[in-house]
Design a protein around this motif. Structure first.
Motif, PDB file in Angstrom:
ATOM      1  N   ASP A  38       0.833  -1.213   0.000  1.00  0.00           N
ATOM      2  CA  ASP A  38       0.000   0.000   0.000  1.00  0.00           C
ATOM      3  C   ASP A  38       0.863   1.256   0.000  1.00  0.00           C
ATOM      4  OD1 ASP A  38      -2.307  -1.496   0.026  1.00  0.00           O
ATOM      5  OD2 ASP A  38      -2.702  -1.220   2.154  1.00  0.00           O
ATOM      6  N   ARG A  39       1.907   1.254   0.807  1.00  0.00           N
ATOM      7  CA  ARG A  39       2.797   2.424   0.865  1.00  0.00           C
ATOM      8  C   ARG A  39       3.595   2.570  -0.441  1.00  0.00           C
ATOM      9  NH1 ARG A  39      -0.293   2.182   4.342  1.00  0.00           N
ATOM     10  NH2 ARG A  39      -1.283   3.303   2.647  1.00  0.00           N
ATOM     11  N   HIS A  63      -1.052  -4.097  -5.533  1.00  0.00           N
ATOM     12  CA  HIS A  63      -1.985  -3.428  -4.618  1.00  0.00           C
ATOM     13  C   HIS A  63      -3.382  -4.031  -4.765  1.00  0.00           C
ATOM     14  CE1 HIS A  63      -4.844  -0.206  -3.497  1.00  0.00           C
ATOM     15  NE2 HIS A  63      -4.034  -0.106  -2.461  1.00  0.00           N
ATOM     16  N   THR A  66       2.476   6.896  -6.693  1.00  0.00           N
ATOM     17  CA  THR A  66       1.559   7.974  -7.070  1.00  0.00           C
ATOM     18  C   THR A  66       2.205   9.335  -6.828  1.00  0.00           C
ATOM     19  OG1 THR A  66      -0.360   6.603  -6.579  1.00  0.00           O
ATOM     20  CG2 THR A  66      -0.716   8.984  -6.656  1.00  0.00           C
ATOM     21  N   HIS A  67       2.802   9.520  -5.665  1.00  0.00           N
ATOM     22  CA  HIS A  67       3.423  10.812  -5.348  1.00  0.00           C
ATOM     23  C   HIS A  67       4.645  11.093  -6.219  1.00  0.00           C
ATOM     24  CE1 HIS A  67       0.832  12.087  -2.113  1.00  0.00           C
ATOM     25  NE2 HIS A  67       0.825  10.827  -1.692  1.00  0.00           N
ATOM     26  N   ASP A 117      -5.183   9.653 -10.378  1.00  0.00           N
ATOM     27  CA  ASP A 117      -4.875   8.405  -9.702  1.00  0.00           C
ATOM     28  C   ASP A 117      -3.765   7.673 -10.452  1.00  0.00           C
ATOM     29  OD1 ASP A 117      -6.008   7.062 -11.856  1.00  0.00           O
ATOM     30  OD2 ASP A 117      -7.762   6.400 -10.764  1.00  0.00           O
ATOM     31  N   LEU A 118      -3.252   6.629  -9.835  1.00  0.00           N
ATOM     32  CA  LEU A 118      -2.092   5.936 -10.392  1.00  0.00           C
ATOM     33  C   LEU A 118      -2.359   5.391 -11.794  1.00  0.00           C
ATOM     34  CD1 LEU A 118       0.808   5.022 -10.006  1.00  0.00           C
ATOM     35  CD2 LEU A 118      -0.051   3.008  -8.799  1.00  0.00           C
ATOM     36  N   ALA A 124       0.717  -1.290  -8.973  1.00  0.00           N
ATOM     37  CA  ALA A 124      -0.748  -1.189  -8.991  1.00  0.00           C
ATOM     38  C   ALA A 124      -1.399  -2.568  -8.947  1.00  0.00           C
ATOM     39  CB  ALA A 124      -1.199  -0.415 -10.225  1.00  0.00           C
ATOM     40  N   ARG A 143       2.430   1.841  -3.369  1.00  0.00           N
ATOM     41  CA  ARG A 143       1.479   2.459  -4.293  1.00  0.00           C
ATOM     42  C   ARG A 143       1.373   3.958  -4.030  1.00  0.00           C
ATOM     43  NH1 ARG A 143      -3.434   4.334  -5.306  1.00  0.00           N
ATOM     44  NH2 ARG A 143      -4.567   3.593  -7.131  1.00  0.00           N
ATOM     45  N   ASP A 144       1.296   4.320  -2.749  1.00  0.00           N
ATOM     46  CA  ASP A 144       1.260   5.747  -2.400  1.00  0.00           C
ATOM     47  C   ASP A 144       2.519   6.457  -2.904  1.00  0.00           C
ATOM     48  OD1 ASP A 144      -1.133   5.265  -1.084  1.00  0.00           O
ATOM     49  OD2 ASP A 144      -0.217   5.256   0.919  1.00  0.00           O
ATOM     50  N   ALA A 145       3.668   5.818  -2.688  1.00  0.00           N
ATOM     51  CA  ALA A 145       4.931   6.415  -3.123  1.00  0.00           C
ATOM     52  C   ALA A 145       4.957   6.580  -4.638  1.00  0.00           C
ATOM     53  CB  ALA A 145       6.113   5.557  -2.659  1.00  0.00           C
TER      54      ALA A 145
END
Length: 94
Positions: free
Chosen positions: A3-4, A53, A10-11, A26-27, A50, A6-8
């Motif tokens: 999950d982290r 995830h 995306t950012h 979104d990604l 992705a 995926r967040d990374a």
């Protein structure tokens, strides 16, 4: 961890494309943008994150008869974050 990752991812892509606020995507949409710019390795590594995830979600596991997430999947997600950074010239392997 996935999950982290995926967040990374995306950012990282939001920063790479300099997107903020309402322009943030979104990604999945960011991956399409990488594909349009022929950044194939970056797009594929982001896509792996992705997919991992999605695979971690119990509903997806049952719906698609997927394997449970393993520690190696988390390690792969971390490696993909590093590869994504390097492919976008935001970091270097040392």
């Amino acid at each position: 961890v996935i999950d982290r990752a995926r967040d990374a991812a995306t950012h990282i892509l939001l920063a790479y494309f300099n997107l903020q606020g309402a322009a943030a995507k979104d990604l999945g949409k960011l991956i399409k943008r990488l594909e349009q710019e022929n950044l194939t390795i970056a797009a594929n590594t982001a896509n792996i994150i992705a997919r991992l995830h999605a695979r971690a979600k119990p509903s997806e596991q049952e719906k698609r008869e997927l394997h449970a997430i393993r520690e190696q999947d988390a390690e792969l997600a971390i490696q993909c974050v590093g590869t994504l950074l390097c492919e976008l010239d935001l970091a270097e392997w040392r």
